[in-house]
Design a protein around this motif. Sequence first.
Motif, PDB file in Angstrom:
ATOM      1  N   SER A  51       0.803  -1.183  -0.123  1.00 38.54           N
ATOM      2  CA  SER A  51      -0.093   0.361  -0.018  1.00 38.54           C
ATOM      3  C   SER A  51       0.892   1.443  -0.174  1.00 38.54           C
ATOM      4  N   GLY A  52       0.459   2.649  -0.237  1.00 43.20           N
ATOM      5  CA  GLY A  52       1.077   3.376  -0.047  1.00 43.20           C
ATOM      6  C   GLY A  52       1.974   4.262  -1.693  1.00 43.20           C
ATOM      7  N   SER A  53       1.571   3.334  -2.304  1.00 40.73           N
ATOM      8  CA  SER A  53       2.154   3.483  -4.224  1.00 40.73           C
ATOM      9  C   SER A  53       2.443   1.911  -4.848  1.00 40.73           C
ATOM     10  N   THR A  54       2.160   2.759  -6.143  1.00 38.79           N
ATOM     11  CA  THR A  54       2.071   1.735  -6.595  1.00 38.79           C
ATOM     12  C   THR A  54       2.506   0.816  -7.315  1.00 38.79           C
ATOM     13  N   PHE A  55       2.492  -0.303  -6.452  1.00 43.28           N
ATOM     14  CA  PHE A  55       3.049  -1.698  -6.839  1.00 43.28           C
ATOM     15  C   PHE A  55       3.676  -1.991  -7.830  1.00 43.28           C
ATOM     16  N   SER A  56       2.962  -1.920  -9.127  1.00 41.36           N
ATOM     17  CA  SER A  56       3.083  -2.882  -9.926  1.00 41.36           C
ATOM     18  C   SER A  56       3.887  -2.145 -10.765  1.00 41.36           C
ATOM     19  N   ARG A  57       4.843  -0.815  -9.984  1.00 37.96           N
ATOM     20  CA  ARG A  57       6.230   0.105 -10.217  1.00 37.96           C
ATOM     21  C   ARG A  57       7.077  -1.422  -9.976  1.00 37.96           C
ATOM     22  N   TYR A  58       6.900  -1.315  -9.071  1.00 37.81           N
ATOM     23  CA  TYR A  58       8.598  -2.013  -8.042  1.00 37.81           C
ATOM     24  C   TYR A  58       8.952  -3.687  -8.068  1.00 37.81           C
ATOM     25  N   ASN A  59      10.424  -3.658  -8.320  1.00 41.03           N
ATOM     26  CA  ASN A  59      10.744  -5.606  -8.577  1.00 41.03           C
ATOM     27  C   ASN A  59      10.348  -5.542  -7.094  1.00 41.03           C
ATOM     28  N   THR A 118      18.343  -9.925 -14.707  1.00 39.48           N
ATOM     29  CA  THR A 118      18.173 -11.357 -15.549  1.00 39.48           C
ATOM     30  C   THR A 118      19.410 -12.079 -14.886  1.00 39.48           C
ATOM     31  N   GLY A 119      18.942 -13.505 -14.798  1.00 44.27           N
ATOM     32  CA  GLY A 119      20.048 -14.541 -14.265  1.00 44.27           C
ATOM     33  C   GLY A 119      20.748 -14.081 -12.515  1.00 44.27           C
ATOM     34  N   ARG A 120      20.473 -13.275 -12.107  1.00 43.76           N
ATOM     35  CA  ARG A 120      21.245 -13.261 -10.765  1.00 43.76           C
ATOM     36  C   ARG A 120      19.582 -13.722  -9.309  1.00 43.76           C
ATOM     37  N   THR A 121      20.977 -14.351  -8.973  1.00 44.56           N
ATOM     38  CA  THR A 121      21.011 -14.796  -7.504  1.00 44.56           C
ATOM     39  C   THR A 121      21.070 -15.239  -6.180  1.00 44.56           C
ATOM     40  N   ASP A 122      22.095 -13.192  -5.756  1.00 41.55           N
ATOM     41  CA  ASP A 122      23.217 -13.042  -4.749  1.00 41.55           C
ATOM     42  C   ASP A 122      22.614 -11.975  -4.690  1.00 41.55           C
ATOM     43  N   TYR A 123      21.494 -11.770  -5.036  1.00 42.37           N
ATOM     44  CA  TYR A 123      20.469 -10.466  -4.127  1.00 42.37           C
ATOM     45  C   TYR A 123      21.223 -10.190  -2.286  1.00 42.37           C
ATOM     46  N   THR A 124      20.874  -9.112  -2.192  1.00 46.73           N
ATOM     47  CA  THR A 124      21.151  -9.044  -1.153  1.00 46.73           C
ATOM     48  C   THR A 124      20.109  -7.726  -0.007  1.00 46.73           C
ATOM     49  N   GLU A 125      20.337  -7.590   1.746  1.00 49.18           N
ATOM     50  CA  GLU A 125      19.142  -6.211   1.480  1.00 49.18           C
ATOM     51  C   GLU A 125      19.295  -5.356   0.791  1.00 49.18           C
ATOM     52  N   ALA A 126      20.541  -5.271   1.107  1.00 49.77           N
ATOM     53  CA  ALA A 126      20.818  -3.056  -0.155  1.00 49.77           C
ATOM     54  C   ALA A 126      20.185  -3.085  -1.086  1.00 49.77           C
ATOM     55  N   ASP A 127      19.582  -4.305  -2.054  1.00 49.92           N
ATOM     56  CA  ASP A 127      18.983  -4.233  -3.114  1.00 49.92           C
ATOM     57  C   ASP A 127      17.356  -4.147  -3.052  1.00 49.92           C
ATOM     58  N   PHE A 128      17.306  -3.226  -1.647  1.00 49.96           N
ATOM     59  CA  PHE A 128      15.852  -3.512  -1.971  1.00 49.96           C
ATOM     60  C   PHE A 128      15.095  -2.116  -0.806  1.00 49.96           C
ATOM     61  N   ALA A 129      14.498  -1.555  -1.193  1.00 54.15           N
ATOM     62  CA  ALA A 129      14.345  -0.384  -0.374  1.00 54.15           C
ATOM     63  C   ALA A 129      13.005  -0.049   0.774  1.00 54.15           C
ATOM     64  N   SER A 130      12.489  -0.697   0.751  1.00 53.11           N
ATOM     65  CA  SER A 130      11.497  -0.941   1.592  1.00 53.11           C
ATOM     66  C   SER A 130      11.175  -2.699   1.981  1.00 53.11           C
ATOM     67  N   TRP A 131      10.517  -2.901   3.160  1.00 51.29           N
ATOM     68  CA  TRP A 131      10.231  -3.692   3.650  1.00 51.29           C
ATOM     69  C   TRP A 131       8.965  -3.977   5.015  1.00 51.29           C
ATOM     70  N   GLY A 132       8.775  -5.312   5.086  1.00 49.82           N
ATOM     71  CA  GLY A 132       7.420  -5.484   6.177  1.00 49.82           C
ATOM     72  C   GLY A 132       7.802  -6.081   7.167  1.00 49.82           C
ATOM     73  N   GLN A 133       7.744  -6.342   8.475  1.00 51.90           N
ATOM     74  CA  GLN A 133       7.739  -6.753   9.543  1.00 51.90           C
ATOM     75  C   GLN A 133       8.285  -7.899   9.620  1.00 51.90           C
ATOM     76  N   GLY A 134       7.821  -8.998   8.746  1.00 56.11           N
ATOM     77  CA  GLY A 134       8.462 -10.619   8.425  1.00 56.11           C
ATOM     78  C   GLY A 134       7.090 -11.383   9.694  1.00 56.11           C
TER      79      GLY A 134
END
Length: 127
Positions: free
Chosen positions: A25-33, A104-120
């Motif tokens: 919520s709060g923004s257009t989700f379809s904009r985001y990976n 494409t093809g990358r599988t080594d994502y880290t926390e630094a690659d994403f700006a928004s997070w849920g609470q878990g």
Amino acid sequence: QVRLVESGGGLVQAGGSLSLSCVASGSTFSRYNAGWFRQAPGKEREFVAAIAWSGTFTAYAHSVKGRFIISRDNAENTMSLQMNSLKPEDTAVYYCAADGVYSTGRTDYTEADFASWGQGTQVTVSS
């Protein structure tokens, strides 16, 4: 900034299945990976799966490939993680993430690659 809320965690026996959901919520989700990460006690947060903004492209950590399926519904601002053949080592807090990079093809994502997070949401797999 997009706000994320996870649900669907719980206790399941090894070999069972669970489905996690993430509502944006709060923004257009379809904009985001977007993607899912998990963190087990005493361990660093690790990448589980990612999905491009269009839903066309996906990526998985080697440890879950073939067992987990990531999907999204941009019309409903939701993302899901279907987890099958669960193992005790899948026990962790699972986090939804968005506003990230996708390559494409990358599988080594880290926390630094994403700006928004849920609470878990906690997932516990008993042996």
